[in-house]
Scaffold this motif. Structure first.
Motif, PDB file in Angstrom:
ATOM      1  N   TRP A   3       0.771  -1.096  -0.040  1.00 42.63           N
ATOM      2  CA  TRP A   3       0.166  -0.114   0.022  1.00 42.63           C
ATOM      3  C   TRP A   3       0.679   1.166  -0.116  1.00 42.63           C
ATOM      4  CZ3 TRP A   3      -4.648   0.631  -1.634  1.00 42.63           C
ATOM      5  CH2 TRP A   3      -5.583  -0.176  -1.621  1.00 42.63           C
ATOM      6  N   THR A   4       2.207   1.116   0.899  1.00 44.95           N
ATOM      7  CA  THR A   4       2.855   2.158   0.723  1.00 44.95           C
ATOM      8  C   THR A   4       3.536   2.532  -0.784  1.00 44.95           C
ATOM      9  OG1 THR A   4       3.756   1.992   3.122  1.00 44.95           O
ATOM     10  CG2 THR A   4       5.108   3.135   1.843  1.00 44.95           C
ATOM     11  N   TYR A   5       3.771   1.398  -1.453  1.00 51.84           N
ATOM     12  CA  TYR A   5       4.409   1.373  -2.651  1.00 51.84           C
ATOM     13  C   TYR A   5       3.347   2.282  -3.551  1.00 51.84           C
ATOM     14  CZ  TYR A   5       5.957   0.076  -7.206  1.00 51.84           C
ATOM     15  OH  TYR A   5       6.472  -0.042  -8.685  1.00 51.84           O
ATOM     16  N   ALA A   6       2.023   1.719  -3.539  1.00 45.80           N
ATOM     17  CA  ALA A   6       1.006   2.291  -4.164  1.00 45.80           C
ATOM     18  C   ALA A   6       1.023   3.768  -4.178  1.00 45.80           C
ATOM     19  CB  ALA A   6      -0.313   1.578  -4.094  1.00 45.80           C
TER      20      ALA A   6
ATOM     21  N   GLY B 284       6.537  -3.218 -12.955  1.00 46.64           N
ATOM     22  CA  GLY B 284       7.646  -3.862 -12.941  1.00 46.64           C
ATOM     23  C   GLY B 284       8.189  -4.024 -11.461  1.00 46.64           C
ATOM     24  N   PHE B 285       8.419  -2.530 -10.930  1.00 50.89           N
ATOM     25  CA  PHE B 285       8.814  -2.514  -9.409  1.00 50.89           C
ATOM     26  C   PHE B 285       7.740  -3.134  -8.518  1.00 50.89           C
ATOM     27  CE2 PHE B 285      12.103  -0.264 -11.366  1.00 50.89           C
ATOM     28  CZ  PHE B 285      13.285  -0.113 -10.313  1.00 50.89           C
ATOM     29  N   PHE B 286       6.456  -3.130  -8.831  1.00 56.07           N
ATOM     30  CA  PHE B 286       5.523  -3.785  -8.005  1.00 56.07           C
ATOM     31  C   PHE B 286       5.976  -5.268  -7.696  1.00 56.07           C
ATOM     32  CE2 PHE B 286       1.781  -5.885  -7.125  1.00 56.07           C
ATOM     33  CZ  PHE B 286       1.101  -5.033  -5.738  1.00 56.07           C
ATOM     34  N   LEU B 287       6.029  -5.906  -8.996  1.00 57.26           N
ATOM     35  CA  LEU B 287       6.587  -7.299  -9.132  1.00 57.26           C
ATOM     36  C   LEU B 287       7.998  -7.654  -8.432  1.00 57.26           C
ATOM     37  CD1 LEU B 287       5.392  -8.342 -12.776  1.00 57.26           C
ATOM     38  CD2 LEU B 287       4.344  -9.056 -10.469  1.00 57.26           C
ATOM     39  N   GLU B 288       8.879  -6.625  -8.492  1.00 55.22           N
ATOM     40  CA  GLU B 288       9.830  -6.744  -7.718  1.00 55.22           C
ATOM     41  C   GLU B 288      10.045  -6.734  -6.393  1.00 55.22           C
ATOM     42  OE1 GLU B 288      13.370  -5.644  -5.506  1.00 55.22           O
ATOM     43  OE2 GLU B 288      11.719  -4.394  -5.866  1.00 55.22           O
ATOM     44  N   ARG B 289       9.002  -6.010  -5.735  1.00 51.91           N
ATOM     45  CA  ARG B 289       8.588  -5.663  -4.312  1.00 51.91           C
ATOM     46  C   ARG B 289       7.806  -7.128  -3.874  1.00 51.91           C
ATOM     47  NH1 ARG B 289      10.808  -4.917  -1.112  1.00 51.91           N
ATOM     48  NH2 ARG B 289      12.745  -5.285  -2.465  1.00 51.91           N
ATOM     49  N   TYR B 290       7.038  -7.542  -4.562  1.00 51.51           N
ATOM     50  CA  TYR B 290       6.218  -8.890  -4.310  1.00 51.51           C
ATOM     51  C   TYR B 290       7.094  -9.676  -3.986  1.00 51.51           C
ATOM     52  CZ  TYR B 290       2.936 -12.412  -5.045  1.00 51.51           C
ATOM     53  OH  TYR B 290       2.351 -13.713  -5.095  1.00 51.51           O
ATOM     54  N   THR B 291       8.257  -9.881  -5.069  1.00 44.44           N
ATOM     55  CA  THR B 291       9.139 -11.193  -5.272  1.00 44.44           C
ATOM     56  C   THR B 291       9.949 -11.132  -3.745  1.00 44.44           C
ATOM     57  OG1 THR B 291       8.780 -11.335  -7.518  1.00 44.44           O
ATOM     58  CG2 THR B 291      10.789 -12.098  -6.544  1.00 44.44           C
ATOM     59  N   ALA B 292      10.563 -10.012  -3.733  1.00 43.89           N
ATOM     60  CA  ALA B 292      11.659  -9.862  -2.667  1.00 43.89           C
ATOM     61  C   ALA B 292      11.040 -10.114  -1.119  1.00 43.89           C
ATOM     62  CB  ALA B 292      12.087  -8.384  -2.673  1.00 43.89           C
ATOM     63  N   MET B 293       9.749  -9.545  -1.007  1.00 38.02           N
ATOM     64  CA  MET B 293       9.177 -10.024   0.246  1.00 38.02           C
ATOM     65  C   MET B 293       9.047 -11.496   0.380  1.00 38.02           C
ATOM     66  SD  MET B 293       6.697  -6.776   1.092  1.00 38.02           S
ATOM     67  CE  MET B 293       6.016  -6.504  -0.431  1.00 38.02           C
TER      68      MET B 293
ATOM     69  N   ILE C  18      11.574  -5.928 -17.127  1.00 36.38           N
ATOM     70  CA  ILE C  18      11.475  -6.254 -15.709  1.00 36.38           C
ATOM     71  C   ILE C  18      10.102  -7.204 -15.303  1.00 36.38           C
ATOM     72  CG2 ILE C  18      11.247  -4.937 -13.494  1.00 36.38           C
ATOM     73  CD1 ILE C  18      12.794  -2.972 -14.430  1.00 36.38           C
ATOM     74  N   ILE C  19       9.148  -6.537 -16.036  1.00 37.00           N
ATOM     75  CA  ILE C  19       7.755  -7.490 -15.647  1.00 37.00           C
ATOM     76  C   ILE C  19       8.020  -8.900 -16.173  1.00 37.00           C
ATOM     77  CG2 ILE C  19       5.469  -7.477 -16.793  1.00 37.00           C
ATOM     78  CD1 ILE C  19       5.632  -4.415 -16.948  1.00 37.00           C
ATOM     79  N   VAL C  20       8.474  -8.923 -17.172  1.00 36.93           N
ATOM     80  CA  VAL C  20       8.727 -10.308 -18.013  1.00 36.93           C
ATOM     81  C   VAL C  20       9.775 -11.268 -16.877  1.00 36.93           C
ATOM     82  CG1 VAL C  20       9.684 -11.606 -19.583  1.00 36.93           C
ATOM     83  CG2 VAL C  20       8.485  -9.770 -20.244  1.00 36.93           C
ATOM     84  N   GLY C  21      10.720 -10.712 -16.423  1.00 40.94           N
ATOM     85  CA  GLY C  21      11.687 -11.366 -15.716  1.00 40.94           C
ATOM     86  C   GLY C  21      10.835 -11.833 -14.276  1.00 40.94           C
ATOM     87  N   TYR C  22      10.204 -10.799 -13.775  1.00 41.12           N
ATOM     88  CA  TYR C  22       9.597 -11.366 -12.278  1.00 41.12           C
ATOM     89  C   TYR C  22       8.394 -12.183 -12.537  1.00 41.12           C
ATOM     90  CZ  TYR C  22      12.910  -8.673  -9.816  1.00 41.12           C
ATOM     91  OH  TYR C  22      14.114  -8.206  -9.180  1.00 41.12           O
ATOM     92  N   ALA C  23       7.476 -11.792 -13.600  1.00 45.78           N
ATOM     93  CA  ALA C  23       6.291 -12.368 -13.829  1.00 45.78           C
ATOM     94  C   ALA C  23       6.596 -13.970 -14.059  1.00 45.78           C
ATOM     95  CB  ALA C  23       5.316 -11.787 -14.768  1.00 45.78           C
ATOM     96  N   ALA C  24       7.495 -14.114 -14.925  1.00 42.22           N
ATOM     97  CA  ALA C  24       7.871 -15.457 -15.599  1.00 42.22           C
ATOM     98  C   ALA C  24       8.657 -16.185 -14.377  1.00 42.22           C
ATOM     99  CB  ALA C  24       8.547 -15.349 -16.886  1.00 42.22           C
TER     100      ALA C  24
ATOM    101  N   THR D 212      -3.111  -9.678   1.103  1.00 45.13           N
ATOM    102  CA  THR D 212      -1.861  -8.959   0.931  1.00 45.13           C
ATOM    103  C   THR D 212      -1.836  -8.038  -0.226  1.00 45.13           C
ATOM    104  OG1 THR D 212      -0.851 -10.840  -0.098  1.00 45.13           O
ATOM    105  CG2 THR D 212      -0.348 -10.496   2.384  1.00 45.13           C
ATOM    106  N   VAL D 213      -1.950  -8.679  -1.499  1.00 51.96           N
ATOM    107  CA  VAL D 213      -1.717  -7.912  -2.682  1.00 51.96           C
ATOM    108  C   VAL D 213      -2.992  -7.599  -3.460  1.00 51.96           C
ATOM    109  CG1 VAL D 213      -1.909 -10.052  -4.126  1.00 51.96           C
ATOM    110  CG2 VAL D 213       0.004  -8.225  -4.652  1.00 51.96           C
ATOM    111  N   VAL D 214      -4.081  -7.893  -3.326  1.00 55.58           N
ATOM    112  CA  VAL D 214      -5.102  -7.593  -4.321  1.00 55.58           C
ATOM    113  C   VAL D 214      -5.579  -6.133  -4.127  1.00 55.58           C
ATOM    114  CG1 VAL D 214      -7.882  -8.163  -4.640  1.00 55.58           C
ATOM    115  CG2 VAL D 214      -6.228  -9.888  -4.136  1.00 55.58           C
ATOM    116  N   GLY D 215      -5.935  -5.945  -2.932  1.00 54.22           N
ATOM    117  CA  GLY D 215      -5.919  -4.291  -2.664  1.00 54.22           C
ATOM    118  C   GLY D 215      -5.122  -3.325  -3.369  1.00 54.22           C
ATOM    119  N   PRO D 216      -3.551  -3.447  -2.992  1.00 56.53           N
ATOM    120  CA  PRO D 216      -2.793  -2.499  -3.789  1.00 56.53           C
ATOM    121  C   PRO D 216      -2.499  -2.648  -4.959  1.00 56.53           C
ATOM    122  CG  PRO D 216      -1.937  -3.697  -1.677  1.00 56.53           C
ATOM    123  CD  PRO D 216      -3.150  -4.053  -1.884  1.00 56.53           C
ATOM    124  N   THR D 217      -2.937  -4.079  -5.833  1.00 57.25           N
ATOM    125  CA  THR D 217      -2.955  -4.297  -7.233  1.00 57.25           C
ATOM    126  C   THR D 217      -4.201  -3.458  -7.766  1.00 57.25           C
ATOM    127  OG1 THR D 217      -2.015  -6.539  -7.101  1.00 57.25           O
ATOM    128  CG2 THR D 217      -3.051  -5.791  -9.021  1.00 57.25           C
ATOM    129  N   VAL D 218      -5.340  -3.523  -7.271  1.00 50.93           N
ATOM    130  CA  VAL D 218      -6.408  -2.727  -7.842  1.00 50.93           C
ATOM    131  C   VAL D 218      -5.961  -1.041  -7.816  1.00 50.93           C
ATOM    132  CG1 VAL D 218      -8.892  -2.322  -7.313  1.00 50.93           C
ATOM    133  CG2 VAL D 218      -8.142  -4.513  -7.239  1.00 50.93           C
TER     134      VAL D 218
END
Length: 217
Positions: free
Chosen positions: A75-78, A113-122, A166-172, A197-203
């Protein structure tokens, strides 16, 4: 994650893009990097507590605290994406900056892309509570896919190939791999955890991007 690959691709982007355009893209990268770093605080500040809960075997509380920390970080990222899309362009115009913000398409793709990076890192950090460290394997796989995607896409997408890579790397690779491992270690189903965790910030991020398309900043 994959900081070295990010930096290498940034250097390539700066070299193959006209100087005036490169400054715009690199400004967008710096702003998004700052947003990503700030958004880490709500999650990483809870790591000592998460480690203690993991050690004590309190699985229910571990899931609750983990979900809350991850949700707060996203949410902070959003909110940071909202600032990048709407506030930064206004600030640049107000101060009469000689550098314009990057094109909206670049900013929107970079935010994803950075959203996926944060998601992955956590998720990788959550799994690391088991003391089974896979950072190097996941980062290596992500980096390989990112670099390959960038060079394949650059002739057609030009600067946008950077955030798309970035999107491809983290999504794939990164997102599904890390989340599968972490959720298994927590003993919780994917849908149940993602809703927490992720649905709200994604929307919210999708809505911000849609608003930016309808009402350009």
């Amino acid at each position: 994650m994959s900081t070295g690959v990010f930096q290498a691709l940034s250097l390539i982007l700066a070299q193959i893009t006209p100087a005036s355009e490169a400054a715009r893209y690199l400004l967008g990268l710096r702003v998004m990097t700052a947003v990503s770093q700030i958004s880490q605080a709500p999650f990483y500040s809870q790591l000592p507590k998460l480690s203690s809960l993991k050690g004590s075997g309190n699985g229910t509380e571990l899931i609750r605290v983990t979900a809350k920390a991850m949700s707060s970080a996203l949410w902070t990222y959003a909110l940071g994406v909202l600032g990048m899309v709407f506030v930064v362009p206004i600030m640049l115009r107000t101060i009469g900056s000689s550098i314009s913000p990057p094109p909206f398409s670049f900013s929107a793709l970079l935010a994803c892309g950075f959203f996926l990076e944060r998601y992955t890192a956590m998720h990788v950090q959550i799994y690391s509570l088991t003391n089974h460290i896979l950072w190097h394997l996941i980062n290596g796989a992500i980096g390989l896919v990112m670099v390959t995607a960038y060079f394949l896409l650059e002739p057609g997408l030009h600067a946008n190939a950077y955030p798309v890579a970035i999107i491809v790397g983290y999504a794939a690779v990164g997102a599904w791999w890390s989340s599968r491992l972490s959720q298994k270690s927590l003993g919780i189903g994917r849908i149940q955890f993602e809703v927490k965790t992720v649905v709200g910030p994604t929307v919210a991020i999708v809505a911000i991007i849609a608003l930016g398309l309808v009402c350009p900043p």
